[in-house]
Design an enzyme around this catalytic site. Structure first.
Site, PDB file in Angstrom:
ATOM      1  N   ARG A  17       0.776  -1.129   0.063  1.00 22.65           N
ATOM      2  CA  ARG A  17      -0.178  -0.107   0.039  1.00 22.65           C
ATOM      3  C   ARG A  17       0.834   1.313  -0.011  1.00 22.65           C
ATOM      4  O   ARG A  17       0.588   2.156  -0.666  1.00 22.65           O
ATOM      5  CB  ARG A  17      -0.954   0.017   1.498  1.00 22.65           C
ATOM      6  CG  ARG A  17      -2.153   0.987   1.399  1.00 22.65           C
ATOM      7  CD  ARG A  17      -2.853   0.716   2.512  1.00 22.65           C
ATOM      8  NE  ARG A  17      -3.767   1.973   2.648  1.00 22.65           N
ATOM      9  CZ  ARG A  17      -3.696   2.763   3.693  1.00 22.65           C
ATOM     10  NH1 ARG A  17      -3.201   2.306   4.720  1.00 22.65           N
ATOM     11  NH2 ARG A  17      -4.761   3.676   3.932  1.00 22.65           N
TER      12      ARG A  17
ATOM     13  N   HIS B 244       0.754   4.274  -2.656  1.00 22.15           N
ATOM     14  CA  HIS B 244       0.526   5.789  -2.417  1.00 22.15           C
ATOM     15  C   HIS B 244       1.543   6.480  -2.625  1.00 22.15           C
ATOM     16  O   HIS B 244       1.474   7.908  -2.799  1.00 22.15           O
ATOM     17  CB  HIS B 244      -0.018   5.759  -0.704  1.00 22.15           C
ATOM     18  CG  HIS B 244      -1.035   5.183  -0.512  1.00 22.15           C
ATOM     19  ND1 HIS B 244      -2.019   5.864   0.799  1.00 22.15           N
ATOM     20  CD2 HIS B 244      -2.191   4.229  -0.859  1.00 22.15           C
ATOM     21  CE1 HIS B 244      -3.135   5.177   0.689  1.00 22.15           C
ATOM     22  NE2 HIS B 244      -3.174   4.241  -0.540  1.00 22.15           N
TER      23      HIS B 244
ATOM     24  N   ASN C 161      -3.445   8.654   4.527  1.00 23.42           N
ATOM     25  CA  ASN C 161      -2.061   7.886   4.933  1.00 23.42           C
ATOM     26  C   ASN C 161      -2.078   7.708   6.299  1.00 23.42           C
ATOM     27  O   ASN C 161      -0.828   7.291   6.581  1.00 23.42           O
ATOM     28  CB  ASN C 161      -1.027   8.648   4.233  1.00 23.42           C
ATOM     29  CG  ASN C 161      -0.841   8.607   2.714  1.00 23.42           C
ATOM     30  OD1 ASN C 161      -1.477   7.582   2.206  1.00 23.42           O
ATOM     31  ND2 ASN C 161      -0.137   9.346   2.256  1.00 23.42           N
TER      32      ASN C 161
ATOM     33  N   HIS D 140      -5.746  -5.655  -2.701  1.00 20.12           N
ATOM     34  CA  HIS D 140      -6.601  -5.746  -1.880  1.00 20.12           C
ATOM     35  C   HIS D 140      -6.699  -7.399  -1.269  1.00 20.12           C
ATOM     36  O   HIS D 140      -7.643  -7.488  -0.242  1.00 20.12           O
ATOM     37  CB  HIS D 140      -8.077  -5.317  -2.003  1.00 20.12           C
ATOM     38  CG  HIS D 140      -8.179  -3.856  -2.199  1.00 20.12           C
ATOM     39  ND1 HIS D 140      -9.200  -3.113  -2.804  1.00 20.12           N
ATOM     40  CD2 HIS D 140      -7.063  -2.866  -1.689  1.00 20.12           C
ATOM     41  CE1 HIS D 140      -8.902  -1.643  -2.856  1.00 20.12           C
ATOM     42  NE2 HIS D 140      -7.718  -1.479  -2.159  1.00 20.12           N
TER      43      HIS D 140
END
Length: 332
Positions: free
Chosen positions: A61, A65, A107, A204
């Site tokens: 992740r 990001h 975040n 995911h």
């Protein structure tokens, strides 16, 4: 005069193209300057996973990001300088003068930054000032997937680190409430296709979501339904027990799929059964092409793995930094 301007413009654009092409990522980039970089990163990731099973999802992740924050700067009349992308800016700490990306709302739940710090320390001891934090993060994300049972692949490297990190820029990250049009636009703006959208959403399969990320689907969904009707009724009942309407347990939530620490295609299988958590997951079923891909990935782990690797490499090419930081958390 007009012809001269046309020739000048064409020459300048060609020069820009050549400069950018020569700056392409390469799987052999560190063969001479830091040949053991990959093994050093892998050791750091392995040690972290042995102590914390949430590390793989966190690193994957974090890389996503990092790459999805992007903006361009116009220089002179023709030069668009890509100053954001996979540049390690998500790793920078906030200062008194600036709130950094890691402190932006999307975040806040990012963690495991220490894994990158440890890998960077090991790499700096072996190859001082050579390997960027952005490359270490990209390699760590690959290791996170491979060590969780997913595919392994060669990561093109040669990224540079950025100096700019703003919490306000995290508004660019697609939220868990995004609809299909929003998702398609967000990915298209980064040169990523609908196929990339579905494959990368398969990330995911790893991780955990807090109640706030899917509360909109299980309470007060709309004026006619309290629960999103696209959810499996039994699945929704379970989620409502975990996340009551006025939940005050900040740590409450659910795994992103039924095997949340294993990289597999369970995410796609559950999505077809109405057992996904995010609105953005469900949105993928509203388009015929993305639904077709979901069905393919649900029926073939090998197909998903292959497409995920291609999309990760493609996303990882969104580079934009200018230097190699010696400290991943600060600019000196």
């Amino acid at each position: 005069m007009a012809n001269m301007l046309t020739v000048f413009a064409s020459s300048l654009l060609l020069a820009i193209f050549c400069i950018r092409s020569s700056d392409a990522l390469d799987i052999n980039y560190y063969n001479q300057s830091c040949p053991n970089v990959e093994s050093l990163v892998t050791v750091a990731v392995k040690k972290a996973i042995a102590n914390d099973g949430t590390v793989p999802a966190a690193l994957l992740r974090m890389h996503f990001h990092d790459c999805f924050i992007r903006w361009e700067q116009l220089i002179f009349l023709f030069w668009f300088d890509d100053v954001k992308g996979c540049d390690g800016s998500v790793l920078l700490n906030s200062t008194q003068q600036n709130s950094a990306e890691k402190d932006g709302p999307p975040n806040i739940s990012l963690h495991a930054f220490y894994v990158i710090d440890r890998a960077k320390t090991a790499v700096e001891s072996s190859c001082p000032g050579v390997v960027s934090c952005a490359d270490i993060l990209a390699l760590a994300a690959r290791d996170a997937v491979a060590l969780s049972g997913g595919p392994n692949w060669k990561v093109p490297v040669g990224r540079k680190d950025g100096r700019i990190s703003k919490a306000s820029d995290t508004i660019q990250l697609p939220p868990p409430t995004a609809n299909f049009s929003q998702l398609r636009l967000s990915f298209a703006q980064r040169g990523l296709s609908i196929a990339d959208l579905v494959a990368l959403s398969g990330g995911h399969t790893l991780g955990f979501a807090h109640c706030s990320s899917f509360q909109n689907r299980i309470h007060n969904f709309n004026q006619s339904a309290d629960v999103d009707p696209s959810l499996s009724s039994s699945f929704a009942v379970g989620l409502r027990k975990i996340c009551p309407a006025h939940n005050k347990v900040r740590s409450a939530g659910a795994g992103l799929d039924s095997t949340a620490t294993i990289f597999d295609n369970a995410y796609f299988k559950l999505l077809l059964q109405g057992k996904s958590l995010f609105s953005s997951d469900q949105a993928l079923l509203t388009n015929p092409r993305t639904k077709q891909l979901i069905t393919q990935f649900a029926s073939s782990q090998a197909k998903f793995n292959a497409e995920f690797v291609k999309s990760m490499v493609k996303m990882g090419s969104l580079k934009g930094g200018k230097e190699v930081r010696l400290d991943c958390r600060s600019v000196r």
